[in-house]
Scaffold this motif. Structure first.
Motif, PDB file in Angstrom:
ATOM      1  N   GLN A 225     -36.651   7.144  13.543  1.00 28.18           N
ATOM      2  CA  GLN A 225     -37.138   8.145  14.494  1.00 28.18           C
ATOM      3  C   GLN A 225     -36.262   9.393  14.472  1.00 28.18           C
ATOM      4  O   GLN A 225     -36.764  10.522  14.528  1.00 28.18           O
ATOM      5  CB  GLN A 225     -37.174   7.541  15.894  1.00 28.18           C
ATOM      6  N   GLN A 226     -34.965   9.203  14.387  1.00 24.66           N
ATOM      7  CA  GLN A 226     -34.054  10.355  14.334  1.00 24.66           C
ATOM      8  C   GLN A 226     -34.249  11.156  13.052  1.00 24.66           C
ATOM      9  O   GLN A 226     -34.257  12.385  13.081  1.00 24.66           O
ATOM     10  CB  GLN A 226     -32.611   9.868  14.446  1.00 24.66           C
ATOM     11  N   VAL A 227     -34.405  10.460  11.936  1.00 27.64           N
ATOM     12  CA  VAL A 227     -34.614  11.154  10.669  1.00 27.64           C
ATOM     13  C   VAL A 227     -35.930  11.930  10.694  1.00 27.64           C
ATOM     14  O   VAL A 227     -35.997  13.089  10.262  1.00 27.64           O
ATOM     15  CB  VAL A 227     -34.589  10.151   9.503  1.00 27.64           C
ATOM     16  N   GLU A 228     -36.978  11.321  11.204  1.00 27.56           N
ATOM     17  CA  GLU A 228     -38.274  11.982  11.268  1.00 27.56           C
ATOM     18  C   GLU A 228     -38.249  13.166  12.226  1.00 27.56           C
ATOM     19  O   GLU A 228     -38.856  14.206  11.962  1.00 27.56           O
ATOM     20  CB  GLU A 228     -39.342  10.970  11.682  1.00 27.56           C
ATOM     21  N   ALA A 229     -37.549  13.024  13.358  1.00 27.86           N
ATOM     22  CA  ALA A 229     -37.441  14.134  14.302  1.00 27.86           C
ATOM     23  C   ALA A 229     -36.671  15.294  13.704  1.00 27.86           C
ATOM     24  O   ALA A 229     -37.041  16.462  13.876  1.00 27.86           O
ATOM     25  CB  ALA A 229     -36.768  13.652  15.589  1.00 27.86           C
ATOM     26  N   ALA A 230     -35.596  14.991  12.966  1.00 28.38           N
ATOM     27  CA  ALA A 230     -34.833  16.056  12.307  1.00 28.38           C
ATOM     28  C   ALA A 230     -35.649  16.749  11.250  1.00 28.38           C
ATOM     29  O   ALA A 230     -35.593  17.976  11.099  1.00 28.38           O
ATOM     30  CB  ALA A 230     -33.548  15.475  11.712  1.00 28.38           C
ATOM     31  N   ALA A 231     -36.456  15.984  10.499  1.00 28.31           N
ATOM     32  CA  ALA A 231     -37.302  16.590   9.463  1.00 28.31           C
ATOM     33  C   ALA A 231     -38.371  17.477  10.091  1.00 28.31           C
ATOM     34  O   ALA A 231     -38.670  18.557   9.577  1.00 28.31           O
ATOM     35  CB  ALA A 231     -37.948  15.485   8.616  1.00 28.31           C
ATOM     36  N   ALA A 233     -38.137  19.029  12.975  1.00 27.58           N
ATOM     37  CA  ALA A 233     -37.489  20.220  13.529  1.00 27.58           C
ATOM     38  C   ALA A 233     -37.161  21.237  12.439  1.00 27.58           C
ATOM     39  O   ALA A 233     -37.245  22.445  12.643  1.00 27.58           O
ATOM     40  CB  ALA A 233     -36.225  19.820  14.280  1.00 27.58           C
ATOM     41  N   SER A 234     -36.803  20.741  11.264  1.00 31.19           N
ATOM     42  CA  SER A 234     -36.474  21.655  10.165  1.00 31.19           C
ATOM     43  C   SER A 234     -37.704  22.345   9.616  1.00 31.19           C
ATOM     44  O   SER A 234     -37.599  23.423   9.021  1.00 31.19           O
ATOM     45  CB  SER A 234     -35.763  20.897   9.034  1.00 31.19           C
ATOM     46  N   ASP A 235     -38.890  21.747   9.816  1.00 27.14           N
ATOM     47  CA  ASP A 235     -40.127  22.361   9.319  1.00 27.14           C
ATOM     48  C   ASP A 235     -40.663  23.427  10.257  1.00 27.14           C
ATOM     49  O   ASP A 235     -41.541  24.204   9.884  1.00 27.14           O
ATOM     50  CB  ASP A 235     -41.209  21.289   9.110  1.00 27.14           C
TER      51      ASP A 235
END
Length: 237
Positions: A225-231, A233-235
């Motif tokens: 979930q953290q990795v997906e949220a960071a990805a 946010a970067s988009d």
């Protein structure tokens, strides 16, 4: 004459005002660029400091893990000096050392795939649970003795989890599914053994060993979930 002086004065003020405005326009981008350069440099410095702190913390964890592995390897040797019931030969120490080396080496390899703390914690929990399950089954057996068929199914749960993790290329979401699958197989085997009356106490204890798999799966899910949220946010532009 007077009107000419006024005109010259007004034109001089207009010229001075125009020069000042042009100068301010020239300086504003320069200030913005200087500020951006400063912020970028400061950000790189802070990022470098955080990276160094993370690397120091990881090195400290590695020292603890390998130090603990070395202590566990020597523990049977110490026990042999204290009691005659512990009588290991070279082959026993070879197997024991191989188990410790595989466990610690696996953690080293998998934990390097992600700097996420939950991912590394989940990796550690899963490896410790698998290591203890393998060790207990090889030594005395979780249910009955070490030759009981239920104990083979506990080892099958580890194998299924490892295969699913490899198929997912150790991505956090796939690792979570792998650990949940291992927990389901392990818990199902323990419940079936308990229902069949094979070994009541051993079955209950074996059932408890499914909990670390569930915990590791939950940590991997949180990491995903953290990795997906960071990805995501970067988009965002």
């Amino acid at each position: 004459m007077f009107l000419g002086i006024i005109a010259v004065s007004r034109s001089g003020k207009w010229l001075f005002s125009r020069i000042a405005q042009d100068l301010l326009r020239t300086l504003r981008p320069a200030r913005g660029h200087a500020g951006a350069t400063f912020n970028h440099t400061e950000g790189k410095a802070m990022s470098g400091q955080m990276g160094e702190a993370r690397e120091q913390r990881r090195n400290w964890v590695r020292v603890v893990i390998w130090g603990l592995a070395g202590s566990l390897f020597l523990l049977p040797l110490v026990a042999m000096q204290l009691t005659s019931e512990m009588n290991w030969d070279a082959f026993d120490f070879l197997v024991w050392g191989t188990m410790l080396l595989v466990a610690c080496g696996t953690y080293e390899l998998i934990s390097r795939l992600s700097p996420n703390r939950r991912y590394r914690a989940a990796t550690g929990v899963a490896i410790v649970a698998g290591f203890l399950t393998f060790w207990i089954n090889g030594a005395v057996g979780m249910v009955g003795d070490e030759d009981n068929v239920y104990n083979l199914l506990f080892l099958a749960a580890i194998a299924v989890g490892a295969v699913l993790a490899l198929v997912s290329w150790f991505r956090p979401r796939g690792m979570a599914r792998a650990l949940y699958a291992a927990a389901a197989i392990h818990a199902g085997t323990a419940l079936y053994a308990l229902a069949s009356g094979a070994d009541g106490l051993g079955s209950v204890l074996a059932l408890c060993f499914a909990l670390p798999y569930v915990l590791a799966g939950a940590l991997f899910s949180r990491s995903a979930q953290q990795v997906e949220a960071a990805a995501a946010a970067s988009d965002v532009p």
